[in-house]
Design an enzyme around this catalytic site. Structure first.
Site, mmCIF file in Angstrom:
data_model
loop_
_atom_site.group_PDB
_atom_site.id
_atom_site.type_symbol
_atom_site.label_atom_id
_atom_site.label_comp_id
_atom_site.label_asym_id
_atom_site.label_seq_id
_atom_site.Cartn_x
_atom_site.Cartn_y
_atom_site.Cartn_z
ATOM 1 N N ASP A 9 0.884 -1.149 0.000
ATOM 2 C CA ASP A 9 0.000 0.000 0.000
ATOM 3 C C ASP A 9 0.936 1.217 0.000
ATOM 4 O O ASP A 9 2.105 1.107 0.381
ATOM 5 C CB ASP A 9 -0.860 -0.034 1.270
ATOM 6 C CG ASP A 9 -1.652 1.234 1.457
ATOM 7 O OD1 ASP A 9 -2.329 1.659 0.505
ATOM 8 O OD2 ASP A 9 -1.577 1.825 2.556
ATOM 9 N N LEU A 10 0.453 2.362 -0.427
ATOM 10 C CA LEU A 10 1.342 3.530 -0.503
ATOM 11 C C LEU A 10 1.198 4.465 0.703
ATOM 12 O O LEU A 10 2.133 4.628 1.495
ATOM 13 C CB LEU A 10 1.047 4.295 -1.798
ATOM 14 C CG LEU A 10 1.852 5.582 -1.980
ATOM 15 C CD1 LEU A 10 3.311 5.270 -2.270
ATOM 16 C CD2 LEU A 10 1.269 6.426 -3.100
ATOM 17 N N ASP A 11 -0.012 5.056 0.833
ATOM 18 C CA ASP A 11 -0.232 6.069 1.874
ATOM 19 C C ASP A 11 -0.127 5.440 3.258
ATOM 20 O O ASP A 11 -0.904 4.546 3.593
ATOM 21 C CB ASP A 11 -1.629 6.701 1.711
ATOM 22 C CG ASP A 11 -1.770 7.471 0.408
ATOM 23 O OD1 ASP A 11 -0.961 8.373 0.173
ATOM 24 O OD2 ASP A 11 -2.694 7.171 -0.376
ATOM 25 N N THR A 17 1.887 10.108 3.909
ATOM 26 C CA THR A 17 0.821 10.942 3.355
ATOM 27 C C THR A 17 -0.516 10.733 4.051
ATOM 28 O O THR A 17 -1.443 11.508 3.819
ATOM 29 C CB THR A 17 0.616 10.615 1.851
ATOM 30 O OG1 THR A 17 0.782 9.212 1.703
ATOM 31 C CG2 THR A 17 1.596 11.364 0.983
ATOM 32 N N LYS A 45 -8.999 5.235 6.088
ATOM 33 C CA LYS A 45 -7.709 4.826 5.528
ATOM 34 C C LYS A 45 -7.896 3.690 4.532
ATOM 35 O O LYS A 45 -8.576 2.705 4.828
ATOM 36 C CB LYS A 45 -6.752 4.390 6.639
ATOM 37 C CG LYS A 45 -6.162 5.558 7.402
ATOM 38 C CD LYS A 45 -5.092 5.076 8.360
ATOM 39 C CE LYS A 45 -4.537 6.230 9.174
ATOM 40 N NZ LYS A 45 -3.637 5.724 10.213
ATOM 41 N N VAL A 47 -9.542 3.639 1.932
ATOM 42 C CA VAL A 47 -10.851 3.698 1.271
ATOM 43 C C VAL A 47 -10.819 4.779 0.178
ATOM 44 O O VAL A 47 -10.147 5.791 0.326
ATOM 45 C CB VAL A 47 -11.937 4.007 2.340
ATOM 46 C CG1 VAL A 47 -13.279 4.251 1.716
ATOM 47 C CG2 VAL A 47 -11.994 2.875 3.346
ATOM 48 N N SER A 114 -2.389 0.607 -4.474
ATOM 49 C CA SER A 114 -2.934 1.750 -3.738
ATOM 50 C C SER A 114 -4.289 2.172 -4.273
ATOM 51 O O SER A 114 -4.536 2.111 -5.479
ATOM 52 C CB SER A 114 -1.960 2.938 -3.879
ATOM 53 O OG SER A 114 -2.560 4.132 -3.420
ATOM 54 N N ALA A 115 -5.150 2.645 -3.363
ATOM 55 C CA ALA A 115 -6.462 3.163 -3.770
ATOM 56 C C ALA A 115 -6.352 4.567 -4.350
ATOM 57 O O ALA A 115 -7.292 5.076 -4.947
ATOM 58 C CB ALA A 115 -7.379 3.208 -2.546
ATOM 59 N N SER A 116 -5.192 5.181 -4.184
ATOM 60 C CA SER A 116 -5.077 6.604 -4.525
ATOM 61 C C SER A 116 -4.885 6.852 -6.011
ATOM 62 O O SER A 116 -4.125 6.166 -6.681
ATOM 63 C CB SER A 116 -3.906 7.231 -3.766
ATOM 64 O OG SER A 116 -3.740 8.570 -4.179
ATOM 65 N N LYS A 145 -10.851 -1.114 -1.755
ATOM 66 C CA LYS A 145 -10.578 -1.997 -0.625
ATOM 67 C C LYS A 145 -11.744 -1.837 0.348
ATOM 68 O O LYS A 145 -12.231 -0.726 0.493
ATOM 69 C CB LYS A 145 -9.275 -1.586 0.067
ATOM 70 C CG LYS A 145 -8.030 -1.668 -0.843
ATOM 71 C CD LYS A 145 -6.819 -1.046 -0.141
ATOM 72 C CE LYS A 145 -5.628 -0.961 -1.095
ATOM 73 N NZ LYS A 145 -4.460 -0.275 -0.527
ATOM 74 N N GLU A 169 0.290 -3.265 4.681
ATOM 75 C CA GLU A 169 -0.854 -2.354 4.820
ATOM 76 C C GLU A 169 -0.851 -1.619 6.155
ATOM 77 O O GLU A 169 -0.411 -2.167 7.163
ATOM 78 C CB GLU A 169 -2.149 -3.172 4.748
ATOM 79 C CG GLU A 169 -2.830 -3.155 3.410
ATOM 80 C CD GLU A 169 -3.390 -1.792 3.007
ATOM 81 O OE1 GLU A 169 -3.477 -0.883 3.853
ATOM 82 O OE2 GLU A 169 -3.750 -1.654 1.842
ATOM 83 N N ASP A 170 -1.377 -0.403 6.165
ATOM 84 C CA ASP A 170 -1.530 0.329 7.432
ATOM 85 C C ASP A 170 -3.003 0.510 7.787
ATOM 86 O O ASP A 170 -3.321 1.247 8.726
ATOM 87 C CB ASP A 170 -0.868 1.717 7.348
ATOM 88 C CG ASP A 170 -1.638 2.660 6.444
ATOM 89 O OD1 ASP A 170 -2.153 2.203 5.397
ATOM 90 O OD2 ASP A 170 -1.756 3.853 6.788
#
Ligand code: BG6
Ligand code: MG
Length: 219
Positions: A9-11, A17, A45, A47, A114-116, A145, A169-170
């Site tokens: 995951d990124l953020d 971020t 987060k 989402v 990532s969802a972003s 997600k 994942e966070d």
């Protein structure tokens, strides 16, 4: 099954971020007169942007038309992108770069899931855009997600089975997405919040691939 790839995951995992998403949503919630705390943010987060907005509107009992919602989401995104513009490589999370180096040494593939829709921009800001074999982001998926689409696309893109991929994942929604895709998941952050992950690390500081494999096998 032998692990061949890590999907990050990124953020909040690669780059710090998650705090900017929170600050931008908080600014919007304040303007809407909706009470929105740091704890409330945990549910947003991982989402997607529109689903996050829906959650905030719902908690304020606010009903809006599609166009108004689009405008609010764009407003939040403009604030978020402003934060990104001012971001530097210092905001790469601790230990990330040396962990990526260690994966290279162990010939483990590296992907972003990532969802972003701002994932490439954020990676560019911290100079890591070229460090991943594959980037799957919010512009490439239609289901957010906890749906596993983003991670399954990454596995398929790498030519691997889900069981050969390990997700980092966070967020609660992200851990569920990994498990829904039949992938193991390492939580990065607070074990009280991420307890459902297969293992939890507080950060990548002093973590290498061997440590991760050991943690997965000894849990
Ligand atoms: C996720 C973040 O990575 O991306 C969420 O955890 C965010 O907070 C989502 O809402 C969508 O990001 P963006 O940049 O497309 O609005
Ligand atoms: Mg995240």
């Amino acid at each position: 099954m032998i692990m061949k790839a890590c999907i990050f995951d990124l953020d909040g995992v690669i780059v710090d971020t998650a705090k900017y998403h929170f600050l931008a949503w908080k600014k919007l919630a304040d303007q809407l007169g909706v009470n929105f705390t740091y704890a409330d943010n945990e549910r947003l987060k991982g989402v997607s942007r529109m689903e996050s907005l829906e959650t905030i509107l719902k908690s304020g009992n606010i009903t809006l038309g599609e166009q108004e919602k689009e405008e609010l989401a764009a407003k939040k995104n403009n604030w978020f992108v402003e934060y990104l513009d001012n971001m530097s490589a210092n905001e790469t999370l601790p230990g990330v770069v040396s962990f990526l180096d260690d994966l290279d040494n162990n010939r483990i593939w590296k992907a972003i899931g990532s969802a972003s829709k701002n994932a490439v921009l954020a990676l560019r800001k911290i100079g890591l855009e070229d460090r991943f074999d594959l980037i799957i982001d919010g512009t490439m998926v239609s289901r957010a997600k906890p749906d596993p689409e983003v991670f399954l696309k990454a596995a398929t893109g790498l030519g691997l089975a889900p069981g050969q991929c390990l997700v980092f994942e966070d967020a609660h929604a992200g851990i569920q997405a990994a498990h829904n895709g039949k992938m193991k998941c390492v939580g990065v952050g607070n074990p009280d919040i991420l307890g459902e992950a297969d293992v939890v690390i507080d950060s990548f500081s002093n973590i290498n691939w061997k440590t991760i494999l050991k943690l997965l096998n000894t849990r």
